[in-house]
Design a protein around this motif. Structure first.
Motif, mmCIF file in Angstrom:
data_model
loop_
_atom_site.group_PDB
_atom_site.id
_atom_site.type_symbol
_atom_site.label_atom_id
_atom_site.label_comp_id
_atom_site.label_asym_id
_atom_site.label_seq_id
_atom_site.Cartn_x
_atom_site.Cartn_y
_atom_site.Cartn_z
ATOM 1 N N UNK A 1 45.374 29.845 29.244
ATOM 2 C CA UNK A 1 45.075 30.830 28.210
ATOM 3 C C UNK A 1 44.395 32.063 28.765
ATOM 4 N N UNK A 2 43.635 31.888 29.808
ATOM 5 C CA UNK A 2 42.955 33.012 30.432
ATOM 6 C C UNK A 2 43.951 34.062 30.936
ATOM 7 N N UNK A 3 45.107 33.597 31.432
ATOM 8 C CA UNK A 3 46.107 34.528 31.934
ATOM 9 C C UNK A 3 46.656 35.420 30.844
ATOM 10 N N UNK A 4 47.021 34.835 29.692
ATOM 11 C CA UNK A 4 47.530 35.629 28.584
ATOM 12 C C UNK A 4 46.485 36.589 28.048
ATOM 13 N N UNK A 5 45.253 36.129 27.959
ATOM 14 C CA UNK A 5 44.159 36.988 27.514
ATOM 15 C C UNK A 5 43.995 38.182 28.450
ATOM 16 N N UNK A 6 44.027 37.928 29.737
ATOM 17 C CA UNK A 6 43.833 38.980 30.740
ATOM 18 C C UNK A 6 44.932 40.032 30.648
ATOM 19 N N UNK A 7 46.174 39.599 30.501
ATOM 20 C CA UNK A 7 47.281 40.550 30.418
ATOM 21 C C UNK A 7 47.147 41.460 29.195
ATOM 22 N N UNK A 8 46.696 40.879 28.080
ATOM 23 C CA UNK A 8 46.539 41.689 26.873
ATOM 24 C C UNK A 8 45.408 42.698 27.028
ATOM 25 N N UNK A 9 44.290 42.270 27.592
ATOM 26 C CA UNK A 9 43.182 43.200 27.844
ATOM 27 C C UNK A 9 43.635 44.330 28.768
ATOM 28 N N UNK B 1 42.238 41.489 35.795
ATOM 29 C CA UNK B 1 43.093 40.602 36.585
ATOM 30 C C UNK B 1 42.513 39.196 36.632
ATOM 31 N N UNK B 2 43.391 38.230 36.920
ATOM 32 C CA UNK B 2 42.974 36.854 37.156
ATOM 33 C C UNK B 2 43.121 36.519 38.633
ATOM 34 N N UNK B 3 42.284 35.633 39.089
ATOM 35 C CA UNK B 3 42.468 34.976 40.375
ATOM 36 C C UNK B 3 42.620 33.489 40.083
ATOM 37 N N UNK B 4 43.632 32.862 40.676
ATOM 38 C CA UNK B 4 43.889 31.434 40.440
ATOM 39 C C UNK B 4 43.688 30.655 41.729
ATOM 40 N N UNK B 5 42.467 30.195 41.987
ATOM 41 C CA UNK B 5 42.215 29.405 43.202
ATOM 42 C C UNK B 5 42.825 28.010 43.108
ATOM 43 N N UNK B 6 43.257 27.502 44.255
ATOM 44 C CA UNK B 6 43.625 26.097 44.375
ATOM 45 C C UNK B 6 42.384 25.290 44.702
ATOM 46 N N UNK C 1 35.636 53.683 33.310
ATOM 47 C CA UNK C 1 35.934 52.904 34.520
ATOM 48 C C UNK C 1 35.444 51.483 34.321
ATOM 49 N N UNK C 2 36.225 50.519 34.793
ATOM 50 C CA UNK C 2 35.777 49.135 34.707
ATOM 51 C C UNK C 2 36.675 48.206 35.487
ATOM 52 N N UNK C 3 36.094 47.098 35.906
ATOM 53 C CA UNK C 3 36.838 46.049 36.600
ATOM 54 C C UNK C 3 36.459 44.707 35.968
ATOM 55 N N UNK C 4 37.472 43.982 35.502
ATOM 56 C CA UNK C 4 37.276 42.648 34.969
ATOM 57 C C UNK C 4 38.102 41.693 35.817
ATOM 58 N N UNK C 5 37.444 40.699 36.384
ATOM 59 C CA UNK C 5 38.138 39.691 37.186
ATOM 60 C C UNK C 5 37.807 38.324 36.593
ATOM 61 N N UNK C 6 38.828 37.621 36.154
ATOM 62 C CA UNK C 6 38.664 36.310 35.535
ATOM 63 C C UNK C 6 39.096 35.223 36.517
ATOM 64 N N UNK C 7 38.203 34.286 36.757
ATOM 65 C CA UNK C 7 38.505 33.216 37.708
ATOM 66 C C UNK C 7 39.243 32.101 36.969
ATOM 67 N N UNK C 8 40.548 32.083 37.126
ATOM 68 C CA UNK C 8 41.409 31.079 36.508
ATOM 69 C C UNK C 8 41.527 29.895 37.457
ATOM 70 N N UNK C 9 42.708 29.316 37.597
ATOM 71 C CA UNK C 9 42.865 28.133 38.435
ATOM 72 C C UNK C 9 44.336 27.836 38.665
ATOM 73 N N UNK D 1 46.361 47.870 40.311
ATOM 74 C CA UNK D 1 46.648 46.449 40.085
ATOM 75 C C UNK D 1 45.948 46.018 38.803
ATOM 76 N N UNK D 2 46.721 45.628 37.809
ATOM 77 C CA UNK D 2 46.111 45.162 36.561
ATOM 78 C C UNK D 2 47.081 44.238 35.830
ATOM 79 N N UNK D 3 46.520 43.313 35.077
ATOM 80 C CA UNK D 3 47.311 42.396 34.274
ATOM 81 C C UNK D 3 48.011 41.309 35.060
#
Length: 253
Positions: free
Chosen positions: A166-174, A186-191, A138-146, A239-241
């Motif tokens: 680049x973070x988005x492509x990395x996240x999808x592969x993981x 997953x990524x989150x892309x804040x404004x 089990x695991x959750x990885x959340x990458x704060x993109x932009x 929800x992933x990738x």
């Protein structure tokens, strides 16, 4: 208390969005390990949380330094037995007098520094967390993109945009490699979010940005943290990738 006893590592956790994410996940019962390169602010944040009876520890860390990351995650894994959640939040966006450098003005060392912290740091921390998540199933990885990684850098430089894209492509592969282990990424892309990073830009640039946002305001760290909390929950297990935009409507897909 859905995240009760989940061992959660948050990079860039000393202030701003990182500290707000920490507060949100702590409210769900998570055990926090906050990392940051700014040692004094990190310790202050940790003490504040301890005063609220949050299970928390601070680890000073430069996420772009491979050996420091290896040592830090080894320490965390040995002390707590595993790692359940990783929030890759640490990031930098250099400015000169409140403004970005145009691409032809960016020195190589600044370019490499931004990619090293924002993208390589995300890779290193993820790499060191994955074996624990695999063993636990089990695991959750959340990458704060932009937003800058989804469109272009309105205020941030091209190095920042490149790192966040680049973070988005990395996240999808993981996500594709580790989904069978019960791990989501997953990524989150804040404004434009009210944070110490936005204050490095000029007031004029910030106000111009806000004037273009359909909802007519900046976002808050708490709004980002609420989204992170959901992606870390059991409810988000399917929800992933993906990259989830949170930008007040300035960019719509």
């Amino acid at each position: 208390m859905e995240l009760s006893d989940r061992i959660t590592v948050i990079t860039g956790g000393a202030r701003g969005i990182g500290a707000e994410i920490a507060a949100e996940l702590a409210a769900q019962g998570a055990t926090l390990v906050l990392t940051d390169i700014i040692e004094d602010e990190l310790q202050k944040t940790v003490e504040d949380f301890k005063g609220k009876n949050v299970k928390v520890e601070g680890v000073t860390l430069d996420v772009g330094n491979e050996q420091q990351v290896i040592d830090a995650f080894k320490y965390i894994g040995e002390k707590y037995g595993t790692i359940h959640i990783l929030i890759n939040n640490a990031g930098i966006s250099p400015k000169v007098n409140g403004k970005r450098r145009s691409t032809h003005e960016i020195p190589l060392d600044e370019w490499e520094s931004v990619l090293n912290v924002n993208l390589t740091g995300t890779f290193l921390c993820t790499r060191e967390s994955l074996p624990y998540m695999q063993r636990g199933g089990w695991g959750r990885i959340v990458n704060i993109s932009s937003l800058a990684g989804r469109t272009s850098g309105r205020i941030a430089g091209s190095h920042y945009s490149a790192s966040k894209s680049g973070m988005g492509g990395f996240t999808r592969t993981v996500a594709s490699e580790y989904g069978s282990y019960g791990i989501t990424a997953n990524c989150i892309a804040p404004g434009r979010i009210e944070s110490p990073m936005t204050k490095t830009a000029t007031e004029e640039a910030n106000q111009k940005f806000i004037s273009e946002i359909p909802v007519g305001r900046s976002g808050t760290p708490k709004e980002v943290a609420s989204l992170v909390s959901y992606l870390c929950s059991e409810k988000a297990g399917y929800i992933t990738g993906t990259t989830v935009d949170i930008n007040g409507g300035i960019f719509m897909v």
